[in-house]
Design an enzyme around this catalytic site. Structure first.
Site, PDB file in Angstrom:
ATOM      1  N   THR A  90     -15.276 -33.073  15.395  1.00  0.00           N
ATOM      2  CA  THR A  90     -15.924 -32.550  16.332  1.00  0.00           C
ATOM      3  C   THR A  90     -14.763 -31.417  16.639  1.00  0.00           C
ATOM      4  O   THR A  90     -15.000 -30.437  15.388  1.00  0.00           O
ATOM      5  CB  THR A  90     -16.360 -33.428  17.676  1.00  0.00           C
ATOM      6  OG1 THR A  90     -14.953 -33.787  18.650  1.00  0.00           O
ATOM      7  CG2 THR A  90     -16.905 -34.490  17.568  1.00  0.00           C
ATOM      8  N   LYS A 129      -9.270 -38.538  15.437  1.00  0.00           N
ATOM      9  CA  LYS A 129     -10.238 -37.500  15.555  1.00  0.00           C
ATOM     10  C   LYS A 129      -9.804 -37.391  17.936  1.00  0.00           C
ATOM     11  O   LYS A 129      -9.780 -38.319  18.066  1.00  0.00           O
ATOM     12  CB  LYS A 129     -11.255 -37.440  15.804  1.00  0.00           C
ATOM     13  CG  LYS A 129     -12.533 -38.137  16.057  1.00  0.00           C
ATOM     14  CD  LYS A 129     -13.195 -37.929  17.469  1.00  0.00           C
ATOM     15  CE  LYS A 129     -13.856 -36.631  17.662  1.00  0.00           C
ATOM     16  NZ  LYS A 129     -14.320 -36.335  18.985  1.00  0.00           N
ATOM     17  N   THR A 172     -12.433 -38.873  24.769  1.00  0.00           N
ATOM     18  CA  THR A 172     -13.342 -38.710  23.662  1.00  0.00           C
ATOM     19  C   THR A 172     -12.135 -38.630  21.904  1.00  0.00           C
ATOM     20  O   THR A 172     -12.290 -37.556  21.523  1.00  0.00           O
ATOM     21  CB  THR A 172     -13.843 -37.771  23.570  1.00  0.00           C
ATOM     22  OG1 THR A 172     -15.059 -37.525  22.208  1.00  0.00           O
ATOM     23  CG2 THR A 172     -13.694 -36.097  23.309  1.00  0.00           C
ATOM     24  N   GLU A 197      -7.744 -28.590  22.475  1.00  0.00           N
ATOM     25  CA  GLU A 197      -8.497 -27.543  22.393  1.00  0.00           C
ATOM     26  C   GLU A 197      -8.268 -26.868  22.804  1.00  0.00           C
ATOM     27  O   GLU A 197      -7.711 -26.773  24.500  1.00  0.00           O
ATOM     28  CB  GLU A 197     -10.262 -28.140  23.190  1.00  0.00           C
ATOM     29  CG  GLU A 197     -10.578 -28.887  22.292  1.00  0.00           C
ATOM     30  CD  GLU A 197     -12.530 -28.982  23.260  1.00  0.00           C
ATOM     31  OE1 GLU A 197     -13.316 -29.838  22.480  1.00  0.00           O
ATOM     32  OE2 GLU A 197     -12.171 -29.045  24.728  1.00  0.00           O
ATOM     33  N   ASN A 213     -15.622 -25.056  25.794  1.00  0.00           N
ATOM     34  CA  ASN A 213     -15.705 -25.738  26.497  1.00  0.00           C
ATOM     35  C   ASN A 213     -17.294 -24.940  27.635  1.00  0.00           C
ATOM     36  O   ASN A 213     -18.079 -25.902  27.705  1.00  0.00           O
ATOM     37  CB  ASN A 213     -14.741 -26.041  27.616  1.00  0.00           C
ATOM     38  CG  ASN A 213     -14.732 -27.620  26.284  1.00  0.00           C
ATOM     39  OD1 ASN A 213     -14.920 -28.510  26.625  1.00  0.00           O
ATOM     40  ND2 ASN A 213     -13.165 -27.846  26.432  1.00  0.00           N
ATOM     41  N   THR A 233     -23.840 -24.480  22.972  1.00  0.00           N
ATOM     42  CA  THR A 233     -24.598 -23.017  22.209  1.00  0.00           C
ATOM     43  C   THR A 233     -24.075 -22.733  21.376  1.00  0.00           C
ATOM     44  O   THR A 233     -24.556 -22.332  20.912  1.00  0.00           O
ATOM     45  CB  THR A 233     -24.858 -22.190  24.079  1.00  0.00           C
ATOM     46  OG1 THR A 233     -23.343 -22.082  23.959  1.00  0.00           O
ATOM     47  CG2 THR A 233     -25.822 -23.649  24.659  1.00  0.00           C
TER      48      THR A 233
END
Length: 408
Positions: A158, A184, A195, A281, A403, A408
């Site tokens: 992702t 992942k 996640t 991230e 994040n 979007t």
């Protein structure tokens, strides 16, 4: 030739399909804008299966589908995975969609439905785009080459910046046994899994209950020791399949090579876990926290997880600021049984604290060390024999940027 005494070796060009009996595929269906978003692992024989799942009380529909499949007989032959949509918080329709994915995969492979597991990752709360997923299951071209493995590795990502895979080999019953993993995970990562999805294949012969025993022990020491941001997701899963094609005697704790198998599983899962932590991230650095001298191993791990999960420690590492106050404060709130007057702390080779008292140290040396891309924090509690470790990453401006605009 590899011998039992040599222990475990890394197969540099190995992949999820290197263990005997396994195939993989991945493709782009349009669920995501660009990258592959549908993948499959297939075993040409019924494989012993074991799995662990998120401890979040809100669990995505595919988790129940997979639990039902494994509960039937403890055997799987395929895993169908999509990314871009988590199929979480999608109600009865989401449950139906997960079972539809299972059935379509089973039909394509001419398998009973319960031999198929389902996994999804991506945005929570959106209806599954079944019009893109179901027709393309038959378009997945399973193979055993590196191209197929790479396509699969990409299909499960992702917000990940890198693909995550590893392959190991050891000797069991005087024969080579191979194990490989693909994972992942980049955000919503917290001990007790985040996640993250992790899939491990091996050609070892082992019954499902013994595989579950080994996986539970290893997960507590690897995937449950990583954190990026303190959030536990709805879709986390680590799933292992063992084809038995290595031909060894079935593994149990009484087998002479049981420890070798468990250690190979631990090394495989640790490889994947640290890759996830490094790829947090927006992260620029991997942080490893090693704790010794705790009351017991559980409390050592508790301290390590608290320190590596501290936002203040993570931002200090990002800023190359050797602020030991962040570290000792995290230790103090960990909930572990500590002696506040006996704590030693190091950042890399630089000792900052001895018996909880600050030492004179070169701030430049410590700051220069914190500029590296792999940071080790070592803590001695001097309160027992327990040891533990945890992995995480620094907290950067990019974490907020990623994040803030995820949907979007």
């Amino acid at each position: 030739m590899l011998t039992a005494e040599d222990g475990i070796q890394t197969i540099e060009r190995g992949s999820i399909v290197t263990p005997r009996g396994f195939y993989a595929a991945g493709m782009h269906t349009g669920v995501k804008r660009k990258r592959n978003d549908l993948g499959m692992i297939y075993c040409d024989v019924p494989a012993s299966a074991a799995a662990l799942y998120t401890k979040n009380m809100i669990q995505a529909a595919p988790l129940q589908t997979t639990k039902d499949s494994i509960a039937s007989e403890g055997k799987l032959q395929a895993i169908i995975i999509n990314s871009g949509n988590a199929n979480a918080c999608t109600g009865k329709q989401g449950e139906q969609d997960a079972y539809t994915m299972r059935h379509a995969t089973a039909q394509q492979l001419e398998l009973p439905d319960h031999r198929v597991a389902v996994s999804s990752t991506g945005i929570i709360g959106l209806p599954m785009p079944m019009d893109r997923i179901i027709p393309n299951i038959k378009e997945l071209h399973l193979d055993t080459d590196q191209e197929a493995a790479t396509a699969f590795n990409e299909s499960i990502l992702t917000t990940d910046a890198i693909r995550k895979s590893t392959c190991r080999q050891t000797i069991i019953d005087d024969s080579p046994v191979t194990m490989a993993g693909s994972a992942k995970g980049s955000g919503m990562i917290e001990p007790n899994m985040g996640t993250m999805l992790a899939f491990v294949t091996t050609d070892a012969a082992i019954e499902p209950d013994m595989l579950q025993l080994a996986l539970k022990d290893v997960t507590d020491k690897t995937f449950n020791c990583i954190t990026v941001d303190g959030d536990t997701s709805t879709n986390d899963m680590v799933l292992t399949m063992a084809s038995g094609k290595a031909g060894n005697e079935s593994l149990t704790p009484d087998h002479k090579d049981w420890n070798a198998f468990v250690e190979m599983l631990r090394a495989t899962c640790e490889d994947l876990a640290t890759m996830i932590a490094r790829d947090g991230e927006g992260a620029t650095k991997l942080i490893e926290v090693n704790v010794s001298g705790a009351h017991d191993d559980q409390q050592a791990g508790q301290v390590a997880k608290t320190v590596v999960g501290s936002s203040l420690v993570k931002t200090a590492v990002y800023g190359a600021d050797p602020n030991w106050g962040r570290i000792i404060a995290a230790i103090g709130r960990s909930g572990a049984d500590i002696n506040p007057e006996t704590i030693d702390a190091f950042v890399g080779p630089v000792q900052l604290l001895k018996n909880s008292q600050p030492l004179a140290f070169s701030e430049k040396e410590a700051s220069d060390y914190l500029l590296q891309d792999t940071i080790t924090i070592t803590i001695g509690l001097n309160n027992g024999d327990g040891i533990g470790k945890a992995w995480g990453c620094d907290l950067t401006y990019d974490y907020v940027r990623i994040n803030a605009s995820y949907t979007t």
